[in-house]
Design a protein around this motif. Structure first.
Motif, mmCIF file in Angstrom:
data_model
loop_
_atom_site.group_PDB
_atom_site.id
_atom_site.type_symbol
_atom_site.label_atom_id
_atom_site.label_comp_id
_atom_site.label_asym_id
_atom_site.label_seq_id
_atom_site.Cartn_x
_atom_site.Cartn_y
_atom_site.Cartn_z
ATOM 1 N N MET A 5 0.835 -1.191 0.000
ATOM 2 C CA MET A 5 0.000 0.000 0.000
ATOM 3 C C MET A 5 0.872 1.244 0.000
ATOM 4 O O MET A 5 1.804 1.349 0.781
ATOM 5 C CB MET A 5 -0.876 -0.031 1.248
ATOM 6 N N PRO A 6 0.610 2.205 -0.883
ATOM 7 C CA PRO A 6 1.407 3.421 -0.948
ATOM 8 C C PRO A 6 1.324 4.225 0.338
ATOM 9 O O PRO A 6 0.328 4.207 1.043
ATOM 10 C CB PRO A 6 0.792 4.206 -2.099
ATOM 11 N N SER A 7 2.405 4.947 0.608
ATOM 12 C CA SER A 7 2.468 5.788 1.790
ATOM 13 C C SER A 7 2.933 7.176 1.381
ATOM 14 O O SER A 7 3.723 7.315 0.459
ATOM 15 C CB SER A 7 3.441 5.181 2.797
ATOM 16 N N LYS A 8 2.464 8.206 2.056
ATOM 17 C CA LYS A 8 2.859 9.575 1.750
ATOM 18 C C LYS A 8 4.027 10.023 2.624
ATOM 19 O O LYS A 8 4.526 11.106 2.457
ATOM 20 C CB LYS A 8 1.681 10.518 1.949
ATOM 21 N N SER A 9 4.441 9.226 3.599
ATOM 22 C CA SER A 9 5.549 9.618 4.457
ATOM 23 C C SER A 9 6.520 8.456 4.531
ATOM 24 O O SER A 9 6.150 7.325 4.262
ATOM 25 C CB SER A 9 5.030 9.990 5.848
ATOM 26 N N PRO A 10 7.737 8.655 4.814
ATOM 27 C CA PRO A 10 8.451 9.882 5.173
ATOM 28 C C PRO A 10 8.713 10.788 3.965
ATOM 29 O O PRO A 10 8.494 10.397 2.822
ATOM 30 C CB PRO A 10 9.768 9.341 5.748
ATOM 31 N N THR A 11 9.220 11.971 4.243
ATOM 32 C CA THR A 11 9.514 12.927 3.178
ATOM 33 C C THR A 11 10.816 12.554 2.468
ATOM 34 O O THR A 11 11.600 11.741 2.966
ATOM 35 C CB THR A 11 9.667 14.344 3.751
ATOM 36 N N PHE A 12 11.048 13.198 1.341
ATOM 37 C CA PHE A 12 12.313 13.004 0.633
ATOM 38 C C PHE A 12 13.481 13.333 1.549
ATOM 39 O O PHE A 12 14.475 12.599 1.610
ATOM 40 C CB PHE A 12 12.371 13.874 -0.633
ATOM 41 N N ASP A 13 13.381 14.462 2.255
ATOM 42 C CA ASP A 13 14.467 14.856 3.166
ATOM 43 C C ASP A 13 14.728 13.781 4.214
ATOM 44 O O ASP A 13 15.880 13.489 4.533
ATOM 45 C CB ASP A 13 14.144 16.192 3.843
ATOM 46 N N ASP A 14 13.663 13.175 4.740
ATOM 47 C CA ASP A 14 13.817 12.095 5.719
ATOM 48 C C ASP A 14 14.528 10.898 5.091
ATOM 49 O O ASP A 14 15.422 10.301 5.702
ATOM 50 C CB ASP A 14 12.453 11.621 6.243
ATOM 51 N N LEU A 15 14.112 10.525 3.892
ATOM 52 C CA LEU A 15 14.705 9.374 3.210
ATOM 53 C C LEU A 15 16.181 9.609 2.922
ATOM 54 O O LEU A 15 17.013 8.729 3.143
ATOM 55 C CB LEU A 15 13.943 9.062 1.923
ATOM 56 N N LEU A 16 16.508 10.791 2.451
ATOM 57 C CA LEU A 16 17.908 11.100 2.161
ATOM 58 C C LEU A 16 18.728 11.157 3.450
ATOM 59 O O LEU A 16 19.839 10.622 3.507
ATOM 60 C CB LEU A 16 18.020 12.420 1.396
ATOM 61 N N ALA A 17 18.173 11.751 4.496
ATOM 62 C CA ALA A 17 18.889 11.830 5.775
ATOM 63 C C ALA A 17 19.134 10.446 6.371
ATOM 64 O O ALA A 17 20.129 10.229 7.059
ATOM 65 C CB ALA A 17 18.111 12.705 6.761
ATOM 66 N N GLY A 18 18.237 9.504 6.080
ATOM 67 C CA GLY A 18 18.382 8.154 6.597
ATOM 68 C C GLY A 18 19.247 7.244 5.739
ATOM 69 O O GLY A 18 19.611 6.137 6.161
ATOM 70 N N ALA A 19 19.595 7.703 4.541
ATOM 71 C CA ALA A 19 20.409 6.874 3.640
ATOM 72 C C ALA A 19 21.808 6.700 4.218
ATOM 73 O O ALA A 19 22.406 7.644 4.735
ATOM 74 C CB ALA A 19 20.472 7.502 2.253
ATOM 75 N N LYS A 20 22.320 5.484 4.099
ATOM 76 C CA LYS A 20 23.644 5.185 4.614
ATOM 77 C C LYS A 20 24.659 4.901 3.508
ATOM 78 O O LYS A 20 25.849 5.114 3.694
ATOM 79 C CB LYS A 20 23.574 3.999 5.560
ATOM 80 N N PHE A 71 3.537 11.983 -12.707
ATOM 81 C CA PHE A 71 3.354 13.291 -13.324
ATOM 82 C C PHE A 71 2.191 13.254 -14.302
ATOM 83 O O PHE A 71 1.891 12.211 -14.881
ATOM 84 C CB PHE A 71 4.619 13.697 -14.109
ATOM 85 N N SER A 72 1.595 14.420 -14.528
ATOM 86 C CA SER A 72 0.586 14.549 -15.579
ATOM 87 C C SER A 72 1.317 14.677 -16.908
ATOM 88 O O SER A 72 2.546 14.809 -16.956
ATOM 89 C CB SER A 72 -0.274 15.791 -15.325
ATOM 90 N N GLY A 73 0.556 14.683 -17.999
ATOM 91 C CA GLY A 73 1.146 14.803 -19.318
ATOM 92 C C GLY A 73 1.957 16.070 -19.519
ATOM 93 O O GLY A 73 2.947 16.080 -20.242
ATOM 94 N N ASN A 74 1.559 17.174 -18.872
ATOM 95 C CA ASN A 74 2.303 18.419 -19.034
ATOM 96 C C ASN A 74 3.446 18.568 -18.046
ATOM 97 O O ASN A 74 4.115 19.595 -18.021
ATOM 98 C CB ASN A 74 1.364 19.630 -18.963
ATOM 99 N N GLY A 75 3.670 17.544 -17.220
ATOM 100 C CA GLY A 75 4.807 17.564 -16.306
ATOM 101 C C GLY A 75 4.494 18.000 -14.891
ATOM 102 O O GLY A 75 5.399 18.069 -14.055
ATOM 103 N N ASP A 76 3.225 18.284 -14.602
ATOM 104 C CA ASP A 76 2.875 18.640 -13.229
ATOM 105 C C ASP A 76 2.976 17.410 -12.334
ATOM 106 O O ASP A 76 2.547 16.320 -12.711
ATOM 107 C CB ASP A 76 1.440 19.187 -13.140
ATOM 108 N N SER A 77 3.521 17.589 -11.165
ATOM 109 C CA SER A 77 3.605 16.502 -10.199
ATOM 110 C C SER A 77 2.209 16.197 -9.669
ATOM 111 O O SER A 77 1.486 17.102 -9.253
ATOM 112 C CB SER A 77 4.527 16.896 -9.044
ATOM 113 N N ILE A 78 1.826 14.926 -9.722
ATOM 114 C CA ILE A 78 0.504 14.515 -9.243
ATOM 115 C C ILE A 78 0.612 13.949 -7.834
ATOM 116 O O ILE A 78 -0.080 14.368 -6.925
ATOM 117 C CB ILE A 78 -0.139 13.488 -10.193
ATOM 118 N N GLU A 79 1.492 12.958 -7.678
ATOM 119 C CA GLU A 79 1.691 12.359 -6.357
ATOM 120 C C GLU A 79 2.971 11.536 -6.373
ATOM 121 O O GLU A 79 3.513 11.221 -7.429
ATOM 122 C CB GLU A 79 0.513 11.467 -5.962
ATOM 123 N N ASP A 80 3.434 11.196 -5.191
ATOM 124 C CA ASP A 80 4.567 10.295 -5.019
ATOM 125 C C ASP A 80 4.098 9.109 -4.206
ATOM 126 O O ASP A 80 3.198 9.238 -3.367
ATOM 127 C CB ASP A 80 5.712 10.986 -4.273
#
Length: 172
Positions: free
Chosen positions: A1-16, A131-140
């Motif tokens: 099931m998709p999740s909206k968290s953690p944020t990109f910053d959290d994921l990058l900060a947790g990368a080892k 992304f949508s066809g015109n490049g707008d971010s829809i969701e992650d």
């Protein structure tokens, strides 16, 4: 099931060990920096305060911790105006410590490419961008399915091997 968290910053900060990013669109949503570039404004690379952002700081912090950050872009040629601008501002990514490569789409015909842009962190979590066809971010979506991650990593590595380092890629 998709999740909206953690944020990109959290994921990058947790990368080892690693963070890899695949981009395959020729146009993304517009933003003020792109619009300014279209109007003739250029980045003054000598004025770091004018272009260094929290994103670049987070990348630099990750690299300083020993995380290898790589970005591959699959692009059509001749490139779009957006890609031309993106190539120019990639100087900031490289300065932050990202390794960036470009793969002309014509050189990817025999590769099976993922359907969406993504980030993979430490080969354990993937952040898929929609992304949508015109490049707008829809969701992650943030997913941890090992099979999906394996497919994304495998696709990225095949692209990376064939792609041209940023400092050698000439815009066409």
């Amino acid at each position: 099931m998709p999740s909206k968290s953690p944020t990109f910053d959290d994921l990058l900060a947790g990368a080892k060990r690693s963070a890899v990013h695949l981009e395959m669109r020729d146009t993304y949503y517009s933003n003020p920096r792109f619009e300014a570039w279209r109007e003739g404004h250029r980045v003054d690379w000598n004025d770091r305060a004018s272009w260094w952002s929290p994103f670049h700081e987070n990348i630099a912090d990750a690299v300083a911790r020993g995380v290898t950050v790589r970005r591959a872009r699959v692009v059509s040629e001749p490139v779009t105006e957006y890609i031309r601008w993106e190539h120019n501002v990639t100087h900031a990514n490289v300065t932050a410590g990202e390794q960036v490569r470009w793969l002309p789409r014509r050189n990817a015909s025999d590769l099976l490419l993922p359907g969406n842009d993504f980030w993979v962190f430490d080969d354990t979590v993937v952040k898929i961008h929609h992304f949508s066809g015109n490049g707008d971010s829809i969701e992650d979506e943030i997913l941890s399915d090992p099979k999906l991650i394996g497919l994304c990593v495998s696709g990225f590595e095949r692209i990376w091997e064939r792609a041209i380092p940023h400092d050698q890629y000439e815009i066409r």
